[in-house]
Design a protein around this motif. Structure first.
Motif, PDB file in Angstrom:
ATOM      1  N   ARG B  74     -61.783  21.487  60.957  1.00 16.22           N
ATOM      2  CA  ARG B  74     -61.893  22.668  60.097  1.00 16.22           C
ATOM      3  C   ARG B  74     -61.450  22.295  58.691  1.00 16.22           C
ATOM      4  NH1 ARG B  74     -57.041  24.428  63.309  1.00 16.22           N
ATOM      5  NH2 ARG B  74     -55.310  24.010  61.895  1.00 16.22           N
ATOM      6  N   VAL B  75     -62.238  22.728  57.713  1.00 13.48           N
ATOM      7  CA  VAL B  75     -61.886  22.471  56.319  1.00 13.48           C
ATOM      8  C   VAL B  75     -61.171  23.711  55.807  1.00 13.48           C
ATOM      9  CG1 VAL B  75     -62.744  21.859  54.049  1.00 13.48           C
ATOM     10  CG2 VAL B  75     -63.900  21.016  56.083  1.00 13.48           C
ATOM     11  N   GLU B  76     -59.846  23.623  55.702  1.00 15.01           N
ATOM     12  CA  GLU B  76     -59.066  24.778  55.278  1.00 15.01           C
ATOM     13  C   GLU B  76     -59.106  24.901  53.763  1.00 15.01           C
ATOM     14  OE1 GLU B  76     -55.231  24.110  56.900  1.00 15.01           O
ATOM     15  OE2 GLU B  76     -55.980  24.051  58.955  1.00 15.01           O
ATOM     16  N   ARG B  77     -58.936  26.136  53.289  1.00  6.79           N
ATOM     17  CA  ARG B  77     -59.009  26.395  51.845  1.00  6.79           C
ATOM     18  C   ARG B  77     -57.826  27.251  51.450  1.00  6.79           C
ATOM     19  NH1 ARG B  77     -58.959  30.719  51.252  1.00  6.79           N
ATOM     20  NH2 ARG B  77     -60.951  31.742  51.571  1.00  6.79           N
ATOM     21  N   TYR B  78     -57.067  26.786  50.475  1.00  8.04           N
ATOM     22  CA  TYR B  78     -55.922  27.552  49.999  1.00  8.04           C
ATOM     23  C   TYR B  78     -56.088  27.812  48.515  1.00  8.04           C
ATOM     24  CZ  TYR B  78     -53.922  26.222  54.452  1.00  8.04           C
ATOM     25  OH  TYR B  78     -53.715  26.028  55.786  1.00  8.04           O
ATOM     26  N   PHE B  79     -55.539  28.952  48.065  1.00  8.81           N
ATOM     27  CA  PHE B  79     -55.689  29.316  46.662  1.00  8.81           C
ATOM     28  C   PHE B  79     -54.404  29.090  45.871  1.00  8.81           C
ATOM     29  CE2 PHE B  79     -59.440  32.076  47.814  1.00  8.81           C
ATOM     30  CZ  PHE B  79     -60.330  31.300  47.098  1.00  8.81           C
ATOM     31  N   ASP B  80     -53.304  28.789  46.558  1.00  8.38           N
ATOM     32  CA  ASP B  80     -52.062  28.613  45.797  1.00  8.38           C
ATOM     33  C   ASP B  80     -51.799  27.129  45.608  1.00  8.38           C
ATOM     34  OD1 ASP B  80     -51.656  28.036  48.401  1.00  8.38           O
ATOM     35  OD2 ASP B  80     -49.609  28.788  48.487  1.00  8.38           O
ATOM     36  N   GLU B  81     -50.990  26.819  44.592  1.00  5.20           N
ATOM     37  CA  GLU B  81     -50.646  25.436  44.302  1.00  5.20           C
ATOM     38  C   GLU B  81     -49.141  25.342  44.094  1.00  5.20           C
ATOM     39  OE1 GLU B  81     -53.164  24.684  41.011  1.00  5.20           O
ATOM     40  OE2 GLU B  81     -54.644  23.637  42.243  1.00  5.20           O
ATOM     41  N   PRO B  82     -48.374  25.390  45.184  1.00 11.27           N
ATOM     42  CA  PRO B  82     -46.911  25.470  45.035  1.00 11.27           C
ATOM     43  C   PRO B  82     -46.352  24.357  44.171  1.00 11.27           C
ATOM     44  CG  PRO B  82     -47.576  24.899  47.278  1.00 11.27           C
ATOM     45  CD  PRO B  82     -48.796  25.328  46.566  1.00 11.27           C
ATOM     46  N   ASP B  83     -46.996  23.169  44.181  1.00 14.83           N
ATOM     47  CA  ASP B  83     -46.399  22.044  43.452  1.00 14.83           C
ATOM     48  C   ASP B  83     -46.676  22.116  41.955  1.00 14.83           C
ATOM     49  OD1 ASP B  83     -45.742  21.178  45.986  1.00 14.83           O
ATOM     50  OD2 ASP B  83     -47.690  20.198  46.197  1.00 14.83           O
ATOM     51  N   ILE B  84     -47.770  22.757  41.540  1.00 19.30           N
ATOM     52  CA  ILE B  84     -48.107  22.798  40.114  1.00 19.30           C
ATOM     53  C   ILE B  84     -47.579  24.078  39.481  1.00 19.30           C
ATOM     54  CG2 ILE B  84     -49.976  22.952  38.458  1.00 19.30           C
ATOM     55  CD1 ILE B  84     -49.812  20.216  39.419  1.00 19.30           C
ATOM     56  N   ASP B  85     -48.105  25.236  39.900  1.00 21.16           N
ATOM     57  CA  ASP B  85     -47.477  26.468  39.410  1.00 21.16           C
ATOM     58  C   ASP B  85     -47.279  27.447  40.561  1.00 21.16           C
ATOM     59  OD1 ASP B  85     -50.073  26.806  39.763  1.00 21.16           O
ATOM     60  OD2 ASP B  85     -50.524  27.644  37.785  1.00 21.16           O
ATOM     61  N   PRO B  86     -46.096  27.411  41.182  1.00 20.96           N
ATOM     62  CA  PRO B  86     -45.801  28.377  42.238  1.00 20.96           C
ATOM     63  C   PRO B  86     -45.833  29.786  41.661  1.00 20.96           C
ATOM     64  CG  PRO B  86     -43.811  27.254  41.514  1.00 20.96           C
ATOM     65  CD  PRO B  86     -44.959  26.578  40.840  1.00 20.96           C
ATOM     66  N   GLY B  87     -46.219  30.729  42.469  1.00 12.22           N
ATOM     67  CA  GLY B  87     -46.186  32.118  42.014  1.00 12.22           C
ATOM     68  C   GLY B  87     -47.394  32.518  41.210  1.00 12.22           C
ATOM     69  N   ALA B  88     -48.266  31.554  40.838  1.00 18.50           N
ATOM     70  CA  ALA B  88     -49.460  31.924  40.081  1.00 18.50           C
ATOM     71  C   ALA B  88     -50.288  32.926  40.875  1.00 18.50           C
ATOM     72  CB  ALA B  88     -50.294  30.685  39.784  1.00 18.50           C
ATOM     73  N   ILE B  89     -50.259  32.773  42.203  1.00 13.62           N
ATOM     74  CA  ILE B  89     -51.125  33.616  43.034  1.00 13.62           C
ATOM     75  C   ILE B  89     -50.621  35.054  43.088  1.00 13.62           C
ATOM     76  CG2 ILE B  89     -49.853  33.229  45.174  1.00 13.62           C
ATOM     77  CD1 ILE B  89     -52.717  32.871  46.452  1.00 13.62           C
ATOM     78  N   ASP B  90     -49.350  35.248  42.683  1.00 11.65           N
ATOM     79  CA  ASP B  90     -48.788  36.592  42.845  1.00 11.65           C
ATOM     80  C   ASP B  90     -49.292  37.570  41.797  1.00 11.65           C
ATOM     81  OD1 ASP B  90     -47.382  35.642  44.972  1.00 11.65           O
ATOM     82  OD2 ASP B  90     -45.748  34.901  43.684  1.00 11.65           O
ATOM     83  N   ASP B  91     -49.780  37.065  40.672  1.00 12.95           N
ATOM     84  CA  ASP B  91     -50.262  37.964  39.623  1.00 12.95           C
ATOM     85  C   ASP B  91     -51.656  38.450  39.985  1.00 12.95           C
ATOM     86  OD1 ASP B  91     -51.207  39.249  37.477  1.00 12.95           O
ATOM     87  OD2 ASP B  91     -51.162  37.529  36.099  1.00 12.95           O
ATOM     88  N   GLU B  92     -51.716  39.709  40.450  1.00 11.43           N
ATOM     89  CA  GLU B  92     -52.960  40.219  41.017  1.00 11.43           C
ATOM     90  C   GLU B  92     -54.045  40.404  39.955  1.00 11.43           C
ATOM     91  OE1 GLU B  92     -54.315  40.674  43.924  1.00 11.43           O
ATOM     92  OE2 GLU B  92     -52.585  39.602  44.706  1.00 11.43           O
ATOM     93  N   ASN B  93     -53.654  40.611  38.681  1.00 12.67           N
ATOM     94  CA  ASN B  93     -54.668  40.926  37.677  1.00 12.67           C
ATOM     95  C   ASN B  93     -55.263  39.680  37.050  1.00 12.67           C
ATOM     96  OD1 ASN B  93     -54.329  43.586  38.119  1.00 12.67           O
ATOM     97  ND2 ASN B  93     -52.677  43.783  36.617  1.00 12.67           N
ATOM     98  N   ALA B  94     -54.574  38.556  37.176  1.00 14.08           N
ATOM     99  CA  ALA B  94     -55.094  37.328  36.576  1.00 14.08           C
ATOM    100  C   ALA B  94     -56.309  36.843  37.355  1.00 14.08           C
ATOM    101  CB  ALA B  94     -54.013  36.257  36.578  1.00 14.08           C
ATOM    102  N   MET B  95     -57.012  35.881  36.765  1.00 18.70           N
ATOM    103  CA  MET B  95     -58.085  35.212  37.487  1.00 18.70           C
ATOM    104  C   MET B  95     -57.606  33.834  37.902  1.00 18.70           C
ATOM    105  SD  MET B  95     -61.815  35.891  35.922  1.00 18.70           S
ATOM    106  CE  MET B  95     -61.307  36.295  34.282  1.00 18.70           C
ATOM    107  N   GLN B  96     -58.241  33.274  38.880  1.00 15.53           N
ATOM    108  CA  GLN B  96     -57.938  31.905  39.284  1.00 15.53           C
ATOM    109  C   GLN B  96     -58.072  30.997  38.058  1.00 15.53           C
ATOM    110  OE1 GLN B  96     -57.210  31.953  42.519  1.00 15.53           O
ATOM    111  NE2 GLN B  96     -56.703  29.792  42.751  1.00 15.53           N
ATOM    112  N   GLU B  97     -57.099  30.154  37.794  1.00 16.67           N
ATOM    113  CA  GLU B  97     -57.194  29.246  36.639  1.00 16.67           C
ATOM    114  C   GLU B  97     -57.637  27.860  37.057  1.00 16.67           C
ATOM    115  OE1 GLU B  97     -54.141  29.284  33.782  1.00 16.67           O
ATOM    116  OE2 GLU B  97     -54.818  31.295  33.198  1.00 16.67           O
ATOM    117  N   ARG B  98     -57.499  27.554  38.332  1.00  9.57           N
ATOM    118  CA  ARG B  98     -57.980  26.276  38.843  1.00  9.57           C
ATOM    119  C   ARG B  98     -58.834  26.534  40.072  1.00  9.57           C
ATOM    120  NH1 ARG B  98     -52.756  25.505  37.844  1.00  9.57           N
ATOM    121  NH2 ARG B  98     -52.152  24.130  36.135  1.00  9.57           N
TER     122      ARG B  98
END
Lengths: 726, 289, 482, 214
Positions: B74-98
């Motif tokens: 299975r090819v898993e897909r994650y949207f967060d990047e704890p090592d680069i910018d943790p918490g980026a995913i928590d901002d609901e109004n932003a768009m994905q930056e990477r």
């Protein structure tokens, strides 16, 4: 079929069916019971070639027809059954690799829903008929009036026979229809740099700035570009910047993903150009003053306000482009799927020009010395033309193969009405898709793994090759015939000259290629077949740069609705993959949804519309509405809603039927101003919650790693320290 | 008795040694993998190739939603990047930056596998090839192994897929690979590193009285990967590319904590700290900041 | 008996047993309990059989469609089957506790009630044994876990806790059956001499020609004592092994060192609760007021309370060790239990298992049948929830986030769980009508010994006691008693 | 007297049951010993190993008669005329399966030899029709078992100094029995897992499950 072929293919007579049985059924019984005697049969070979050994797989070369890419494949044949496809390592197109659609071609070959016998429409419904009846019926109807052919992308000798047949029945129009194409980009290239199909060296680039071009999944030749992407990512590592309204597979791999307002890619490009010129002192050599002034209007701030991207990100992009040369700028996919598509492509080329990429990362391609064999890529403008002409009554007899216009056409272009105006419709197909089930005569085709053919790959570097397609096994359905054989037969019975000497398409192809290669020896021919491809003479082109017309009509719609993006996905493709369970169950790369369509929404938009993940949403345009389930994530612009193309079939088979929705139906008739491509990313829709919730079936129920070290990430700077590169 | 007890119990102990005792004491091979997450585009070609090669059943939407899918890879897909910018995913109004993060997960072929000791009938065990084998016809379906797999990479035949309305209606049956068993209901299965290909290569080598060459065995996923992100080979063969890659990343088998002089290296193994000692080495994904 | 009488009794009854009760009466009462079942009995039997047949149907269905029928999935490979299996194993420990342990410590108040407790042990083991089998994907191969000589020359995996289970359960079952049977021999003799027809035949065969001479008594005592001694360590080891199914696994929330004692305590706990339940039922239906007296019940309650406290302590120890440990996933599992979707059941377990027992501190409660009945049932509900809360939340929240998934059991699983109670009830109901569910000879002993404490002179006591021998007594004196 | 009668009646039962247990034990042990006699592989195997340098179980098994579309006689071909097994089963040394000879091979001889026989005429008819007969499998392993003729032939025939290719018959007979003496081919070895295991143990074959299963 000619005798020679019979001999060569004799080994295909099956020898047992080991493994296909229910293997574990008996293994719990005492072994004296499971070890059966005289239960199974073995059918021995008649007169096999010495290299054919039961129990040992033999690899045969052929060509993948999953898309127009034309990857060369090897098929593993054992006991007369083709079991597995792999890329042909010697191919300059795919270097031995293959995409999921190529792998799944097997299932379109062994598909239980294939058409076994010719079908003829008798008082309203299609009934089985013999080939002779079907062909004689065609014979009497075909010459009555203006005839036309509609195909998908077509090349090589199939194209020749089709055109021979067309002229024999006195038709002129040949509509090559491909919903997923790079037509806009290629036209722009043709106009501006004088080569519609330049070589694109992703591996040489240090930065890729792609305006919506999904070159890893749907752009011209995905596997080839993916292979080069692999090299682009190895030391020294390049940076990928993707600007698009909804995340594609390429976007999913971008270092910087720029969610942009649909249809404003041109402004972004201009903004970047502006920053490059004003901040990084790059002289816009070879750029017309008109363009220069247009660039000057778009300082980053202005561009930012137009395309809803922070100005600093635009400057960041410019900085990274300026710092790392050579770079490459591409445009395609959603960027070119709107009224400004052409100017986006032109702007991209303009950027390449001022960055000095032309001749470095974008070099001249080669042109086939035999234009009549060349690939007709096909586009969706032809789809619209077909509908228009049909409605105007310009078509009385239509032959269709390799495309599914009734599924691809938006309701707004009135394809259905046009279709009914056509007097006599013949569909050559291996599956009973929407178009076939609306035809008057359906001729069952052999699958791409049972058929002969020659193809020109959509894209290849260096010498141009003619990719050979040969049968890998006996027809699964004995009463089906190869595309070449059928068309050749039609052409003959239509009285096309000079074909009588060939008793089948194999004979024709073989002699044609022997003429092409100026040799007729059995040995040579077999070596072609073994290689699966053979180089053909080609002429070089020169690159120049004449500025293209760039114009931006900003997307300033204020109807409070959203912009529908009918997104193209690798897998379902334009719908041809929908009846292959492997593809249905292989999760979409980004949303990870299986077996159904979905509507991508940004959390902000979703909240304002009161939609939760898995809610059914109704998407209503001026041409009708579709209802599917919402997938909420941040990889899409808040002003857009994306629904993938490919599902929502009303025919085609047990796996495709009543599964998902088809966003193409509700597109308004908008087209790209220059090329007439149907704009799939420009329809304004209003979205409502349909008030029902059923969670989507997807691979990932959780999108986060929750502190586990699953996908670890390090910054590029650190990586450069350890692994080198600048 | 001797022939029955003696030899079998002797052979038995061969396979019951944990990694701390040096694992299987006479390994012929130690098949291992390297997956470069920076090259992986998450295109799913590997997954489909695996379906094609290994007679994996498709289950349909409802069963897939019920988490009874059969995919080995299975090819898993994650949207967060704890090592680069943790918490980026928590901002609901932003768009994905990477972009997203993709992770192809197949059986990690652990050398201290948690699934092996718990199988009541020894249907899963460690082979002299360093593989974590699953013997279908011995399996009684107690499912203890799957419970005990921290990666959740073992799949169970909850239903029978072999009848006409199953996964292979005629003529799809003809595509089934005769080199592998078609699994019936009640049997556990998982990625085998394409053991049928390994066996074919080894037989060939034996017939020609030579060792198995590097690159002679290609798994289906590795072969089809468009970006060649997957590398496969024998870790006991010091010439093989895989061995070199492991050495370059300074990752060693048989450890739950790698002491490397260069901490910036990209090599890591998933859940290494659990001391399962996986044979699959992942290279960290690289991102511009 | 009437409310008032019951109340009166609950206040007046102070002795474990009335030492003036005549031996003949003991025989009569017990034998009566074995005769002509009344309507209530048949209703109970009908319900049990119904439940059991539903289980059969569910099993057939699951056999046809595969384990998917039980709604299991890749994350939840185990569910109610295993938790209920653990529950029934736990039940079985009470009998051993009462008969073996209390026998060794000479707590003679156990005598009137240990027989049915032991029967419970045997039957709950037989019930528990079903579950590991039906939860197999290929149930028809269950015997492969047993090491047997095969032409294939292959053996099970002796490292697997499931194998240890198989051994432990079978051993425990055989020895507890043996214990039950041996302890019954003198009573069977009494039955033999007081019944006719098929019963007589049966008891004759089973009583092994017991005629109560000194030699037989001596051997009997020794044998009984030996099995008792053998049974105690066995009982402890069995549930420790069951706990290892989890403790040996790597999963967060399972990989806990304190599981063996924790499981054993839990087992005794649920067992005692079950004893209270059955105590009350038998007492009510068979009118055993003289034998199953309030003081005895009182003692059982106190015992239950003590064990409950041990269990509570170990429970808290587990929480603490997870909480102060460094294993993040285990902590997540603990939190998910407390606040996740399974929270209601978790708190239910806490409430029933930890707090409800405190009611047993009040004398009123200990002497109020109806109340005790409800409490004892709730305690067992709590213990069942405990087992479920061990198995399922862990599987729904493992190491890999991909596997995180909530799953609720479907009808098949519930049918199996309900059916297991039906099967248990069936066996027990048959037992009480075929075998004496109160040990006659030991009650006689008890009476005798109690008398000793009053009458110094034995002969005088015997005279007093053997006032006017009845017919039944004539039959019994030379077999039963000492 | 109730008491006495009952005592008397119950005693014999104990004796009986004890006796049964005893007899049962005897039977079990005897079975095991017998089992070993059948399975034991060692010096005392009679007749001694037919293939030099190897030991293998000489278990006998009588299979059922398997009728064939053309009743081909191994006796005539392999027995009387001493045609090498691998002359027809030519795939055996190159593949996991020994394979049924292609029709062309039969016709190679039978265009001239014994053309008058009815069975041969059946064959010729089929050849002319271009269809091959449906042979019935005599030796059929379950699908979850992987057996390769290739490796076994190499181990026992080609790598065996004491044998040369003409002795193929002797190697084949290890698992197929005296096919050369059969008019109708028939299973004469059990071909159970036990049979394989014992031979592997006797000849140091691999004991790894995945060698045969998967």
């Amino acid at each position: 079929m000619s005798q020679s072929k019979l001999d060569r293919r004799q080994f295909l007579k099956g020898l047992g069916l080991g493994g296909a049985g229910v293997a574990l059924a008996g293994c719990d019984l005492p072994s004296y019971v499971t070890l059966e005697q005289g239960e199974e049969n073995v059918i021995s070979y008649l007169a096999p070639d010495e290299y054919v050994i039961p129990g040992v797989g033999v690899w045969y070369a052929s060509t993948c027809l999953g898309c127009a890419g034309g990857c060369s494949i090897h098929g593993r044949v054992r006991e007369g059954r083709v079991l597995k496809l792999e890329g042909n390592p010697d191919s300059s197109v795919n270097m031995g690799r293959l995409c999921q659609m190529g792998q799944a071609t097997l299932q379109s070959h062994f598909n239980p829903d294939r058409i076994a016998n010719p079908l003829v429409r008798k008082n309203g419904s299609l009934v089985e008929a013999s080939w002779d009846d079907a062909l004689s019926l065609i014979n009497e109807k075909a010459n009555s009036g203006k005839a036309a052919w509609a195909t998908g992308a077509i090349s090589g000798h199939q194209r020749v026979v089709v055109e021979t047949h067309l002229s024999a029945i006195g038709g002129s129009n040949h509509y090559a229809i491909e919903q997923i194409n790079a037509n806009v980009w290629q036209t722009a290239c043709g106009d501006i740099i004088g080569d519609p199909n330049p070589e694109i060296h992703l591996d040489k680039a240090k930065v890729i700035f792609s305006l919506g071009a999904d070159f890893l999944a749907t752009f011209i030749s995905p596997v080839h570009f993916a292979a080069h992407y692999g090299e682009f990512r190895s030391v020294p590592r390049g940076t990928l910047i993707q600007a698009e309204p909804a995340m594609s597979l390429t976007g999913g791999n971008a270092d910087h993903w720029v969610g942009i307002k649909p249809g404003t890619e041109t402004s972004l490009a201009l903004g970047v150009a502006n920053a490059l010129m004003n901040k990084h002192g790059i002289s816009g050599s070879g750029i017309s003053n008109a363009t220069k002034s247009l660039i000057n209007e778009h300082d980053p701030a202005t561009a930012a306000s137009i395309c809803d991207v922070p100005a600093d990100r635009i400057e960041k992009i410019a900085a990274s482009l300026a710092a790392n040369s050579p770079s490459i700028v591409l445009a395609g996919g959603t960027a070119t799927a709107n009224a400004n598509g052409y100017s986006a492509a032109a702007a991209a080329l303009m950027l390449n020009q001022i960055l000095g990429n032309i001749g470095v990362t974008i070099t001249s391609g080669r042109e086939l010395a035999y234009p009549q064999l060349g690939l007709i890529e096909g586009n969706s403008a032809n789809l619209k033309d077909l509908a228009v002409d049909a409605n105007k009554g310009k078509i009385d007899v239509l032959f269709v193969s390799g495309t599914n216009p009734l599924f691809l056409a938006p309701k707004s272009i009135k394809m259905d009405e046009g279709w009914n105006k056509i007097g006599f419709k013949v569909v050559l197909s291996s599956m009973l898709d929407e178009t076939a089930s609306a035809a008057d005569v359906v001729l069952p085709l052999a699958s791409s793994l049972e058929d002969w053919g020659s193809h020109i790959p959509a894209y290849s570097t260096g010498t141009r090759n003619l990719a050979l397609q040969q049968p890998l096994m006996e027809p699964v359905f004995s009463n089906t015939r190869g595309f070449g054989d059928v068309v050749l037969g039609l052409a003959k019975q239509a009285g096309a000259p000079g074909l009588d000497e060939y008793d089948d398409y194999y004979g024709y192809l073989r002699s044609a290629i022997s003429v092409l290669k100026k040799t007729d020896s059995e040995k040579e021919w077999n070596s072609f077949l073994m290689a699966g491809q053979t180089p053909v003479p080609s002429l070089g082109r020169k690159l120049s740069y004449i500025d293209g017309k760039i114009s931006q009509t900003a997307n300033t719609a204020t109807d409070g609705g959203l912009t529908l993006i009918a997104s193209a996905r690798m897998g379902m493709w334009d719908g041809r993959g929908a009846n292959l369970p492997w593809l249905q169950e292989s999760p979409d790369q980004i949303s990870k949804v299986v077996w159904d369509s979905w509507a991508e929404l940004h959390p902000k938009t979703a909240k304002s519309l009161g939609i939760k993940d898995g809610d059914y949403v109704t998407i209503k345009s001026s041409n009708g509405e579709i209802t599917t389930r919402a997938f909420i994530y941040k990889g899409i612009h808040p002003g857009a809603i994306a629904v993938p193309i490919g599902r929502g079939h009303s025919a085609l088979g047990r796996y495709a039927k009543n599964n998902g929705v088809n966003p193409l139906f509700i597109l308004d008739g908008g087209v790209d101003a220059k090329t007439g491509e149907i704009a799939t990313a420009a329809t304004r829709v209003e979205v409502k919650n349909a008030g029902k919730n059923k969670p989507l079936a997807k691979l990932m129920e959780i999108d986060r790693q929750h502190g586990r070290k699953l996908v670890a990430t390090i910054s590029a700077d650190k990586q450069r320290i350890t692994e080198g590169g600048t | 008795m001797s022939s029955l007890f003696g030899n079998i119990l002797k052979g038995w102990t061969d396979y019951t040694k944990g990694i701390e005792e040096g694992g299987h004491h006479k390994y012929e091979h130690m098949w291992g993998m390297v997956i470069d997450l920076d090259k992986c585009t998450g295109c799913n070609a590997c997954s489909v190739a695996c379906y094609a090669e290994n007679n994996i059943a498709t289950v349909g939407e409802e069963k897939y939603k019920a988490r009874q899918s059969m995919q080995w890879l299975r090819v898993e897909r994650y949207f967060d990047e704890p090592d680069i910018d943790p918490g980026a995913i928590d901002d609901e109004n932003a768009m994905q930056e990477r972009g997203a993060s993709f992770l192809p997960m197949m059986c990690q072929q652990c050398n201290a596998a948690t699934c092996e000791p718990v199988c009541p009938v020894a249907a899963t065990y460690h082979t002299p090839d360093g593989l974590n084998a699953q013997i279908y016809n011995r399996c009684i379906g107690s499912r203890y192994c799957a419970n005990n797999c921290p990666y959740r990479l073992r799949v169970f035949n909850f239903y029978s897929y072999t009848d006409e309305d199953g996964a292979w209606p005629e003529p799809m049956k003809q595509q089934l690979n005769p080199d592998i068993t078609v699994r019936e209901k009640g049997v556990m299965e998982k990625c085998t590193f394409c053991i049928q290909r390994i066996r074919a290569a080894k037989d060939k080598a034996k017939m020609e009285n030579r060792k198995v060459k590097d690159d002679e065995v290609k798994t289906a996923c590795q072969q089809t990967c468009p970006t060649q992100a997957i590398m496969f080979g024998d870790l006991l063969n010091s010439e093989s590319k895989v061995t070199q890659a492991w050495e370059r990343q300074q990752v060693k088998l048989g450890k739950y904590k790698q002491d490397r002089e260069n901490p910036k290296l990209r090599g890591y193994r998933v859940f290494e700290e659990l001391n399962t000692d996986p044979s699959v080495l992942y290279l960290e994904r690289v991102r511009e900041e | 008996m009437s409310e008032a009488a019951l109340k009166h009794l609950s206040e007046t009854q102070t002795k474990d047993i009335d030492e003036n009760i005549a031996w003949a009466k003991i025989n009569q009462d017990v034998l009566r309990s074995m005769e002509n079942p009344r309507r209530g009995y048949w209703i109970a039997m009908a319900i049990s059989v119904a439940l059991f047949s539903v289980m059969i149907y569910a099993e057939v269905y699951q056999y046809m469609y595969g384990m998917g029928a039980a709604l299991l999935n890749t994350s939840h490979m185990w569910d109610l089957y295993i938790s209920t299996f653990v529950f029934w194993i736990g039940m079985s420990h009470s009998g051993t506790l009462l008969s073996a342990i209390l026998h060794l410590v000479h707590a003679d108040w156990r005598k009137p009630i240990y027989r049915f407790a032991e029967a419970m042990t045997t039957f709950s083991l037989m019930t528990a044994g079903i579950f590991p089998v039906i939860h197999l994907g290929r149930v028809w191969n269950f015997y492969w876990v047993m090491p047997y000589m095969t032409d294939r020359g292959i053996w099970p995996n002796f490292r697997s806790p499931l194998i240890w289970d198989a051994f432990a359960i079978t051993t425990y079952l055989t020895s507890s059956v043996l214990f039950l049977y041996i302890g019954m021999i003198p009573d069977l003799a009494i039955c033999r001499d007081n019944t006719k027809g098929w019963r007589k035949k049966l008891y004759t065969w089973l009583s092994l020609g017991w005629h109560g001479d000194d030699r037989q008594w001596r051997n009997f005592r020794i044998t009984y004592l030996m099995i008792a001694c053998f049974l105690i360590p066995l009982a402890v080891s069995v549930h420790s092994i069951v706990s290892m199914d989890f403790a040996m696994a790597i999963m967060p929330g399972w990989h806990v060192t304190t599981f063996p004692p924790y499981f054993v305590a839990g087992a005794l706990y649920s067992g005692c609760a079950a004893i209270i339940t059955l105590f009350i039922l038998l007492r009510y239906f068979f009118k055993f007021e003289e034998y199953m007296t309030f003081p005895i019940l009182d003692k059982v309650c106190k015992l239950t309370f003590v064990i409950a406290m041990v269990w509570t302590y170990l429970n808290l120890v587990e929480f603490a060790s997870v909480w102060y440990g460094h294993d993040i996933p285990s902590k997540e599992v603990l939190l998910a239990k407390a606040f996740g979707p399974y929270a209601p059941f978790f708190w239910g377990m806490i409430a029933f298992g930890m707090f409800l027992p405190f009611t047993l501190l009040s004398k009123w409660a200990r002497r109020n049948m109806k109340f005790l009945f409800v409490v004892s049932v709730l305690l067992n509900v709590g213990m069942w929830l405990e087992r479920w809360m061990i198995v399922t939340p862990t599987l729904s929240l493992g190491y890999h986030p991909w596997g995180w998934n909530i799953m609720w059991p479907g009808w098949v699983e519930w049918a199996m769980v309900g059916g297991s109670f039906g099967w248990f009830g069936m066996l027990f109901l048959i037992f009480v009508k075929v075998f004496p569910c109160v040990s006659m000879y030991e009650v006689k002993e008890m009476v005798f010994h109690r008398k000793r404490t009053i009458y110094e002179d034995v002969d005088e006591m015997m005279v007093l006691h053997k006032g006017a021998p009845t017919a039944a007594e004539a039959g019994s004196t030379n077999n039963g008693g000492s | 007297m109730v008491k006495d009668s009952s005592t008397k009646r119950s005693i014999p039962w104990i004796r009986l049951s004890m006796l049964m247990v005893f007899v049962g034990a005897i039977i079990v042990i005897a079975a095991q010993v017998l089992d070993q006699k059948l399975h034991y592989v060692g010096e005392d195997v009679v007749p001694g190993p037919i293939v030099p340098g190897t030991q293998y179980p000489d278990e006998k098994f009588t299979g059922i008669d398997v009728p064939q579309p053309i009743n081909f006689s191994h006796k005539i071909h392999a027995g009387d005329n001493e045609i090498n097994c691998m002359f027809c089963h030519t795939y055996a040394r190159r593949s996991k399966v020994s394979g049924i000879p292609p029709l062309s091979k039969c016709m190679g001889c039978h265009t001239v030899i014994a053309t008058d026989k009815p069975e041969i005429q059946k064959l010729t008819a089929m050849w002319e029709k271009g269809e091959s007969p449906k042979w019935n499998k005599v030796h059929d392993l379950p699908d979850f078992v992987h057996f390769t003729h290739q490796r076994h032939l190499k181990r026992f025939l080609f790598d065996n100094e004491e044998l040369d290719v003409s002795d193929a018959k002797r190697v084949c007979s290890m698992c197929h029995g005296d096919i050369a003496e059969m008019t109708v081919a028939k299973k004469s070895r059990p071909l159970t897992m036990g049979f394989c295991i014992r031979c592997h143990e006797a000849n140091e074959g691999p004991s790894d499950c995945t060698k045969c299963h998967k």
